[in-house]
Structure formats: C-alpha cells, structure tokens
Design a protein around this motif. Structure first.
Motif, short mmCIF file in Angstrom:
data_model
loop_
_atom_site.label_atom_id
_atom_site.label_comp_id
_atom_site.label_asym_id
_atom_site.label_seq_id
_atom_site.Cartn_x
_atom_site.Cartn_y
_atom_site.Cartn_z
N TYR A 136 0.83 -1.21 0.00
CA TYR A 136 0.00 0.00 0.00
C TYR A 136 0.86 1.26 0.00
O TYR A 136 0.34 2.37 0.03
N TRP A 137 2.16 1.09 0.00
CA TRP A 137 3.08 2.22 0.16
C TRP A 137 2.92 3.25 -0.96
O TRP A 137 2.93 4.45 -0.70
N HIS A 138 2.78 2.79 -2.20
CA HIS A 138 2.72 3.73 -3.34
C HIS A 138 1.49 4.64 -3.23
O HIS A 138 1.60 5.86 -3.41
N VAL A 139 0.34 4.06 -2.92
CA VAL A 139 -0.86 4.88 -2.75
C VAL A 139 -0.71 5.77 -1.53
O VAL A 139 -1.13 6.95 -1.54
N GLY A 140 -0.12 5.23 -0.47
CA GLY A 140 0.09 6.02 0.73
C GLY A 140 0.92 7.27 0.47
O GLY A 140 0.63 8.34 1.03
N GLU A 141 1.93 7.17 -0.38
CA GLU A 141 2.74 8.34 -0.71
C GLU A 141 1.91 9.41 -1.41
O GLU A 141 2.07 10.61 -1.17
N THR A 199 -5.61 8.05 -7.28
CA THR A 199 -4.74 6.93 -6.91
C THR A 199 -5.06 5.67 -7.71
O THR A 199 -4.60 4.58 -7.38
N SER A 200 -5.84 5.83 -8.77
CA SER A 200 -6.38 4.67 -9.48
C SER A 200 -5.30 3.79 -10.10
O SER A 200 -5.48 2.57 -10.22
N ASP A 201 -4.19 4.36 -10.52
CA ASP A 201 -3.16 3.57 -11.20
C ASP A 201 -1.92 3.34 -10.35
O ASP A 201 -0.88 2.90 -10.86
N ALA A 202 -2.02 3.62 -9.06
CA ALA A 202 -0.82 3.55 -8.21
C ALA A 202 -0.62 2.19 -7.56
O ALA A 202 0.44 1.92 -7.00
N GLY A 203 -1.63 1.32 -7.61
CA GLY A 203 -1.51 0.03 -6.96
C GLY A 203 -2.64 -0.19 -5.98
O GLY A 203 -3.59 0.59 -5.92
N PRO A 204 -2.56 -1.27 -5.18
CA PRO A 204 -3.64 -1.56 -4.23
C PRO A 204 -3.76 -0.46 -3.18
O PRO A 204 -2.76 0.14 -2.80
#
Length: 447
Positions: free
Chosen positions: A242-247, A278-283
């Motif tokens: 979840y790190w990518h969306v979290g950023e 955040t649609s393309d950033a991962g879960p």
C-alpha cells in the motif's frame, strides 16, 4: 685379587677447585674414559644452574635434578645431556608442570598449573598446547577440545563466564570457525550455524529470548545478510504494498489539513480540495466508518523494499490518528495528532480541543444516539493501541475483527495508521530498531 666382575668401572672424583671453565664436579667418573659417569653433582660456570643426578659419557643421562638459583628446578629424566622424558618442573612463583619433555621443551602429555590459577592438562608440542587438552583460566573461563600452536583449533567447547557465553563447535587459529552453537546472555540468545574468523558468517539461525526475534538465513560479519530495514503494509493475498498509494495520499492529507484550518473561507463558499487520483498507483487500503478495519498484512522489508521472511517475532504497536491544527493557531507547522481508538463503540465523540464550539452542521455528523437507560453500561471506548508480533511466515495480519472497529463517529477523511517497533532490544545485538511507519488511508461513509 677381586674377580673382574666385581671391579668398579668408575671412581669417585671431587674437584676442590674449579676447572679452567670455572665449573666444578663432585661425583663418579669412568676409569676407562675419564668422563663423568654414574652419579654426581655438577656446579656450572653460571652459578644459576646446579645438576645432581646420573651421568653417562660425560653427559646428564638418567634421573636427575637441575636446580636454578632463583628457586625453581627440573627433576626427572635426562637423555644425552637434554631434558627428555617424564619430569617435573617448578618455578619460583609456585607454578609447576608435570609431564613429558623433549629436548628441554614441554612435549607430549602433561599438566601445567600456574601461580595465577591457570591450569592446562593435555597435549604439548614444543612448549605449546597441542592436541586435545583442557584449559581453565583465573577468570573462570574454560576450554576443552583441540589445540594447535597454543590456540583453539578443531572441535572444542568454550565456556566464557567473563563474557556470559558458551560455544561448542569448530575453531581455527583460536577463533570460532566452521559449524558451531553459540549461547550468549546466559543462554537467552542462541545462534546455531556457520562461523568465519570468529564471527557469524554463512547459513545460520539465531533465537533471541529477550526480544523474541528469531532469524534463519545467511549471515555476514555477525549480522543478518539481508536484515529487515522497514515496516510495510499490504494486501493479505499478495506481496504488493500500500506504500505507493500512501505516498500519494500524503498530498491529500496536507490539502485536507490546510482546508480545515481555513474555516472562514469555507463559510464563504470555498470548495473542498479534490481527492488525489490513486487509481493507477496500486492496491489501496480503504476503511469504512462503523465497520472493522479490513485485514492488512504487516510485513518487514529490506532496503530494496523486498519482503523479509527470515525474521520472526519482532513486536510492534498499531495506532491510528488524524492530523489537525490547534484551534486559533496561525503556525502552519504546528500539527497535532489526535488519536482514534480501535473498537470505539460510542456513537458520537467531541475532541476535547473542540468542546464548547459549534456542533457539526446538520447532515455532517453521525445521528445522535438515544439516551442510555439507568442500568445500561456506557459503550466501550475501545483501545488507543493494539500490540502484535511478526509471525512464522514473516508477517502479521491485523484488522478483520471487532477489536479493529473503526468508530461510527468518524468523519470521512484521510487518517493515518502508525506501526511502531516496540521490541525489547539489547545494546550491541544484531537487531536494530526500525523507524515507525506512518501511512495515510481513506475512511469513507461506505455505500
């Protein structure tokens, strides 16, 4: 006349004066050769030495005693003038050796006891511990095993009370080297595996009772070769993060903070900040107020963000908070973290900082609960923190049960999950304390 068999082959000679070399002899000599033979006492040119014992062909041979002026002596076997065979040597300070000698050196089997309390019994080679032996030191340390050149070498067992450790395994040139088992802190920390030049190196497994951490995998220079470096959160059915969306949500959290601080503009009709895409950033981790936090995998990752499964048992604490600024504060850098309790069953909640202020606008807050009856217990306030530990598969699943309930009184917004390392670590150990992970996630009203 006496028969030839009864005629002595030696005569007794006593030098009244020292010879040309400054030495003096009192004893038997050979009639045939004139050399010292039989028993006698020799006073050396150097007054440090005196020999009393048997002779043959002018040399010390057989049993004798070589005394030293300072008080020490050797008593035992001589061969062709050299200390060779079984004997006893004692020094002025009381240290003594009992065993075998070769050409004046301790060689073979023997026991040395020093005045300082050191004791060694076992094999010797040229005055050095060699072969199998047992060494005890004044500080209580003890080694039993093989030696080479006065150093631990081969299989052995070392008990170092001075350092509160024991080791059983292989040695090379005095250092732990090869396969072995090391116990430290009175057995609370155990490592079983390979060593190189005295350090944990190669494949091995460590168990630390104090911290609860275990690690099985490759080691290098006393440290795990691929140690855990950070926390991570992700879905339970994959190693994604979840790190990518979290950023990305950090930007939304900041916009939310700034918008909430500008209450006057909101009253004038200012628009709320748009959500970050955040649609393309991962879960993405999403929570719904009034429902339990979805199951989340708490994992350890290395410096390359790869999941570490070799480490187990590290303890952590989970908390949740929302950022806000103090009422009336004009400092943009003054940010408060207001805790959110897991499992909080209260229908409404007012932050103490906002007590006495206007209630939420109609439709914005949760419905007002009916007043409790006289015999009813007040609803649970839940827990501000929940502790857990990394499991055998290198992760821990949080959420998914009633204790992780997200309070129904939460406002839809960006909140933060915080993972803090609470492992009891020993100074100088192989485990480092990891920095807390603080990850934003959205809480919504649901459908």
């Amino acid at each position: 006349a006496l028969p030839i068999s009864q005629i002595s082959s030696t005569i007794r000679l006593s030098d009244r004066e020292k010879n040309h070399a400054g030495a003096r002899y009192d004893g038997e000599v050979s009639i045939t050769t004139g050399q010292r033979e039989g028993k006698g006492t020799y006073y050396y040119t150097n007054p440090y030495f005196t020999y009393e014992g048997e002779w043959l062909n002018g040399k010390k041979h057989g049993q004798g005693r070589l005394s030293f002026e300072e008080g020490g002596f050797y008593e035992g076997s001589f061969e062709a003038g050299e200390i060779t065979g079984a004997g006893i040597q004692e020094w002025r300070d009381g240290s003594h050796y009992v065993g075998q000698f070769l050409l004046g050196h301790k060689h073979g089997e023997g026991t040395l006891e020093k005045a300082d309390g050191t004791r060694y019994t076992g094999g010797w080679a040229q005055n050095r511990y060699s072969g199998h032996g047992d060494l005890s030191l004044p500080n209580g340390d003890r080694y039993a095993g093989n030696f080479l050149g006065h150093k631990f070498h081969g299989a052995g067992s070392l008990d170092q009370k001075s350092q509160d450790l024991t080791y059983e395994g292989e040695f090379e040139a005095g250092l732990r080297h090869g396969q072995g088992e090391l116990k430290e802190q009175g057995g609370a920390a155990v490592y079983i595996g390979q060593f190189q030049a005295g350090k944990k190196h190669g494949q091995g497994k460590a168990l630390d009772e104090a911290s609860g951490i275990s690690y099985e995998g490759p080691w290098s220079e006393d440290r795990p070769q691929r140690p855990a470096a950070a926390w991570d959160l992700g879905p339970t059915d994959s190693e994604e993060t979840y790190w990518h969306v979290g950023e990305l949500l950090k930007e939304e959290a900041l916009n939310q903070l700034n918008a909430a601080a500008n209450a006057k503009d909101k009253k004038k009709g200012a628009k709320s900040p748009s959500p970050v895409d955040t649609s393309d950033a991962g879960p993405e981790l999403k929570g719904i107020r009034g429902q339990v936090l979805p199951e989340v995998a708490v994992r350890l990752v290395d410096v390359d963000k790869a999941v570490v499964t070799a480490e187990v048992g590290r303890r952590f604490r989970v908390t949740m908070y929302k950022e806000r600024r103090p009422p009336g504060s004009e400092d943009p850098d003054e940010i408060l973290r207001r805790p959110v309790n897991f499992g909080d069953q209260r229908q409404t909640y007012v932050d103490p900082l906002d007590e006495g202020s206007e209630p939420p606008a109609k439709g914005k807050g949760a419905p007002a609960p009916p007043p409790p009856g006289e015999d009813e217990e007040p609803p649970s306030e839940g827990s501000e923190a929940i502790d857990a530990a990394v499991g055998a598969d290198g992760q821990c699943i949080i959420g998914g049960s009633d204790e992780w309930l997200l309070p129904v009184h939460l406002q839809p917004a960006v909140y933060w999950l915080r993972i803090e390392d609470i492992t009891e670590l020993c100074e100088g150990g192989p485990w480092g304390r990891m920095e807390p992970l603080e990850m934003p996630f959205r809480v919504t009203l649901g459908e």
